[in-house]
Write an enzyme that holds these catalytic residues in place. Sequence first.
Site, PDB file in Angstrom:
ATOM      1  N   ASP A 124      46.440  46.029  38.942  1.00  0.00           N
ATOM      2  CA  ASP A 124      46.130  46.777  40.169  1.00  0.00           C
ATOM      3  C   ASP A 124      46.200  45.842  41.362  1.00  0.00           C
ATOM      4  O   ASP A 124      46.363  44.629  41.214  1.00  0.00           O
ATOM      5  CB  ASP A 124      44.737  47.397  40.072  1.00  0.00           C
ATOM      6  CG  ASP A 124      43.661  46.340  39.893  1.00  0.00           C
ATOM      7  OD1 ASP A 124      43.157  45.831  40.913  1.00  0.00           O
ATOM      8  OD2 ASP A 124      43.332  45.996  38.736  1.00  0.00           O
ATOM      9  N   ASP A 141      43.643  45.460  43.501  1.00  0.00           N
ATOM     10  CA  ASP A 141      42.278  45.326  43.983  1.00  0.00           C
ATOM     11  C   ASP A 141      42.063  46.354  45.106  1.00  0.00           C
ATOM     12  O   ASP A 141      42.759  47.364  45.163  1.00  0.00           O
ATOM     13  CB  ASP A 141      41.979  43.883  44.416  1.00  0.00           C
ATOM     14  CG  ASP A 141      40.503  43.541  44.302  1.00  0.00           C
ATOM     15  OD1 ASP A 141      39.933  43.759  43.217  1.00  0.00           O
ATOM     16  OD2 ASP A 141      39.916  43.058  45.279  1.00  0.00           O
TER      17      ASP A 141
END
Length: 292
Positions: free
Chosen positions: A210, A212
């Site tokens: 991802d 973040d």
Amino acid sequence: MTDTMIAVIGGSGLYEIDGLEGAEWRDVETPWGDPSDQILVGTLNGVKMAFLPRHGRGHVHSPSSVPYRANIDALKRLGATDVISVSACGSFREEMRPGDFVVVDQFIDRTFAREKSFFGPGLVAHVSVAHPTCPRLSAACLAAGRDAGITLHEGGTYLAMEGPQFSTLAESKMYREAWGADVIGMTNMPEAKLAREAELCYASIAMVTDFDSWHPEHGEVDVTEIIAILMGNADKGRAMVRGLPALLGTERTPCPHGCDRALEYAILTAPDARDPVMVDKLSAVAGRVLNV
């Protein structure tokens, strides 16, 4: 010259090594308590291998409760020479996209609720972690990953946070913009420091799941999306591991970067002042320099 034993500490989504011959799960007792799980040992393409699920099978340990000292001690007792950490991470860089791997070479340690050293009162030692990963082992991981068709980034700074919550938006922006971190995770510290104290070569492969919370188009971290990417990354991680035996070989020569001699001048406590209980506890980790 000793036999090579490659030890893989698998993080979220990576719980086994494909193709291990003579594979068996072993219990290993350590003076630091039980490791995260039994350790799977066997041979892969003629090279000894060990696999330890960092969170335990079924993911029973949080990042803060992982028994890091027991894990590293147990691998050392089994004869591990090279430790490869495979873990999930968030990315602070547009070019380090979900599904990519990063061969980490630096850390910022922001953990605070974990025991970070094998040493302490009665037996004091200070090792250097200026360069916390092994360049030789990292290069082998990079080559094996590229041979497997994985998109890898060579070098990166890993921000180790305590967790288990993900970052606030303010924290994410600070780590990215002010501190210059490239990826963020919860498990590589104190693991890397303990591996250095145990004179083990250590490489960190961070699997990006991802962006973040800093990324304006991605918003907050979504665990369901992370799990989906983890499953794909796990297949890539296993492919990388399968390529390592051919690169590292069956016989282990001394590390050109001195990882296997990290304690040579690190112990400060005089021999006659050393706590015998501590000496006994450190028999696997530091037996080479303690002569036990």
